[in-house]
Scaffold this motif. Structure first.
Motif, short mmCIF file in Angstrom:
data_model
loop_
_atom_site.label_atom_id
_atom_site.label_comp_id
_atom_site.label_asym_id
_atom_site.label_seq_id
_atom_site.Cartn_x
_atom_site.Cartn_y
_atom_site.Cartn_z
N PRO A 8 0.81 -1.22 0.00
CA PRO A 8 0.00 0.00 0.00
C PRO A 8 0.85 1.27 0.00
O PRO A 8 0.48 2.26 -0.64
N SER A 9 1.98 1.25 0.67
CA SER A 9 2.85 2.43 0.74
C SER A 9 3.49 2.76 -0.61
O SER A 9 4.03 3.86 -0.79
N ASP A 10 3.43 1.85 -1.57
CA ASP A 10 3.98 2.11 -2.90
C ASP A 10 2.95 2.70 -3.86
O ASP A 10 3.25 2.92 -5.03
N ILE A 11 1.74 2.92 -3.37
CA ILE A 11 0.66 3.44 -4.22
C ILE A 11 0.40 4.90 -3.85
O ILE A 11 0.38 5.26 -2.68
N ASP A 67 -9.11 5.02 -5.89
CA ASP A 67 -9.79 4.45 -4.72
C ASP A 67 -9.06 4.90 -3.45
O ASP A 67 -8.50 4.09 -2.69
N ASN A 68 -9.08 6.20 -3.23
CA ASN A 68 -8.25 6.82 -2.21
C ASN A 68 -8.61 6.44 -0.78
O ASN A 68 -7.72 6.26 0.06
N ARG A 69 -9.90 6.32 -0.45
CA ARG A 69 -10.27 5.96 0.92
C ARG A 69 -9.85 4.54 1.25
O ARG A 69 -9.32 4.28 2.34
N ARG A 70 -10.04 3.63 0.32
CA ARG A 70 -9.60 2.25 0.57
C ARG A 70 -8.08 2.19 0.70
O ARG A 70 -7.55 1.48 1.55
N LEU A 71 -7.36 2.97 -0.12
CA LEU A 71 -5.90 3.01 0.00
C LEU A 71 -5.50 3.50 1.37
O LEU A 71 -4.59 2.95 1.99
N TRP A 72 -6.17 4.53 1.89
CA TRP A 72 -5.84 5.04 3.22
C TRP A 72 -5.98 3.94 4.26
O TRP A 72 -5.11 3.75 5.11
N VAL A 73 -7.07 3.17 4.19
CA VAL A 73 -7.28 2.06 5.13
C VAL A 73 -6.14 1.05 5.00
O VAL A 73 -5.57 0.63 6.00
N PHE A 74 -5.80 0.66 3.78
CA PHE A 74 -4.72 -0.31 3.57
C PHE A 74 -3.39 0.22 4.09
O PHE A 74 -2.60 -0.52 4.66
N LEU A 77 -3.32 -0.03 7.87
CA LEU A 77 -3.12 -1.44 8.25
C LEU A 77 -1.68 -1.88 8.00
O LEU A 77 -1.09 -2.60 8.81
N GLU A 78 -1.09 -1.41 6.92
CA GLU A 78 0.32 -1.72 6.64
C GLU A 78 1.22 -1.13 7.73
O GLU A 78 2.14 -1.79 8.22
N SER A 79 0.94 0.11 8.14
CA SER A 79 1.77 0.75 9.17
C SER A 79 1.66 0.04 10.52
O SER A 79 2.56 0.14 11.34
N GLY A 81 1.45 -3.24 10.70
CA GLY A 81 1.96 -4.59 10.51
C GLY A 81 0.87 -5.61 10.20
O GLY A 81 1.08 -6.80 10.34
N GLN A 82 -0.29 -5.14 9.74
CA GLN A 82 -1.41 -6.03 9.47
C GLN A 82 -1.48 -6.51 8.02
O GLN A 82 -2.24 -7.41 7.71
N CYS A 83 -0.73 -5.87 7.14
CA CYS A 83 -0.66 -6.34 5.75
C CYS A 83 0.62 -5.81 5.11
O CYS A 83 1.04 -4.69 5.40
N ASP A 84 1.23 -6.64 4.31
CA ASP A 84 2.44 -6.24 3.59
C ASP A 84 2.11 -5.78 2.18
O ASP A 84 2.69 -4.83 1.68
N THR A 85 1.18 -6.52 1.55
CA THR A 85 0.78 -6.20 0.18
C THR A 85 -0.73 -6.39 0.05
O THR A 85 -1.36 -7.05 0.88
N VAL A 86 -1.28 -5.79 -0.99
CA VAL A 86 -2.68 -6.00 -1.35
C VAL A 86 -2.72 -6.34 -2.84
O VAL A 86 -1.86 -5.91 -3.61
N THR A 87 -3.71 -7.11 -3.22
CA THR A 87 -3.92 -7.40 -4.63
C THR A 87 -4.68 -6.24 -5.24
O THR A 87 -5.71 -5.82 -4.71
N VAL A 88 -4.16 -5.71 -6.33
CA VAL A 88 -4.78 -4.58 -7.01
C VAL A 88 -5.06 -4.94 -8.46
O VAL A 88 -4.41 -5.81 -9.02
N LYS A 89 -6.06 -4.27 -9.02
CA LYS A 89 -6.39 -4.45 -10.43
C LYS A 89 -5.68 -3.36 -11.23
O LYS A 89 -5.74 -2.18 -10.85
N VAL A 90 -5.01 -3.74 -12.29
CA VAL A 90 -4.30 -2.77 -13.13
C VAL A 90 -5.26 -2.30 -14.23
O VAL A 90 -5.70 -3.10 -15.05
N ALA A 91 -5.59 -1.01 -14.19
CA ALA A 91 -6.50 -0.43 -15.16
C ALA A 91 -5.71 0.35 -16.22
O ALA A 91 -4.54 0.67 -16.02
#
Length: 141
Positions: A8-11, A67-74, A77-79, A81-91
């Motif tokens: 998430p931090s890379d988005i 999808d800015n609000r969902r990115l903020w949540v992710f 959660l990353e900060s 330690g609850q997730c390292d990566t998320v699956t994203v759709k490439v548009a």
């Protein structure tokens, strides 16, 4: 749409600010604040995978989402330690009204109760305790 894994931090965000809550869009988080959603995940009331995937587009060297609000949540959660990566759709493209590329975002409205901040604080305190104990142990040898 192809899917990839990203931290998430890379988005990047495509807006300067976001609302403090999700809109009524038919998902289980409709009308909830962003913090309530984070708290629900931390307390086990729902899972990260219950949040719809975000779409990203490549702009120069960076990935950007509408999808800015969902990115903020992710990212929260990353900060924690609850997730390292998320699956994203490439548009291929994004709404032309969302044309900002920002690493940080401000939130409009009241975030509400911040359990995640408490957890972050406790995590830091436990880290400090661990480092103190380690230095005592290593100093006594």
């Amino acid at each position: 749409m192809p899917q990839i894994q990203l931290a998430p931090s890379d988005i990047y965000y495509s807006q300067s600010s976001i609302s403090h809550c999700f809109t009524c869009n038919g998902t289980e988080h409709a009308g909830k604040t962003l913090v309530e959603t984070v708290n629900d995940i931390l307390l086990g009331r729902c899972r990260i995978t219950d949040i719809p995937r975000i779409s990203v587009v490549r702009k120069g060297d960076v990935w950007v989402t509408a999808d800015n609000r969902r990115l903020w949540v992710f990212q929260v959660l990353e900060s924690l330690g609850q997730c390292d990566t998320v699956t994203v759709k490439v548009a291929r493209k994004m709404c032309c009204k969302k044309n900002v590329i920002k690493k940080d975002i401000s939130i409009r409205g009241d975030l509400g109760k911040v359990l995640y901040e408490t957890k972050k604080s406790l995590h830091k305190e436990m880290e400090d305790v661990f480092l103190t104990l380690a230095s005592i142990y290593l100093g006594s040898n």
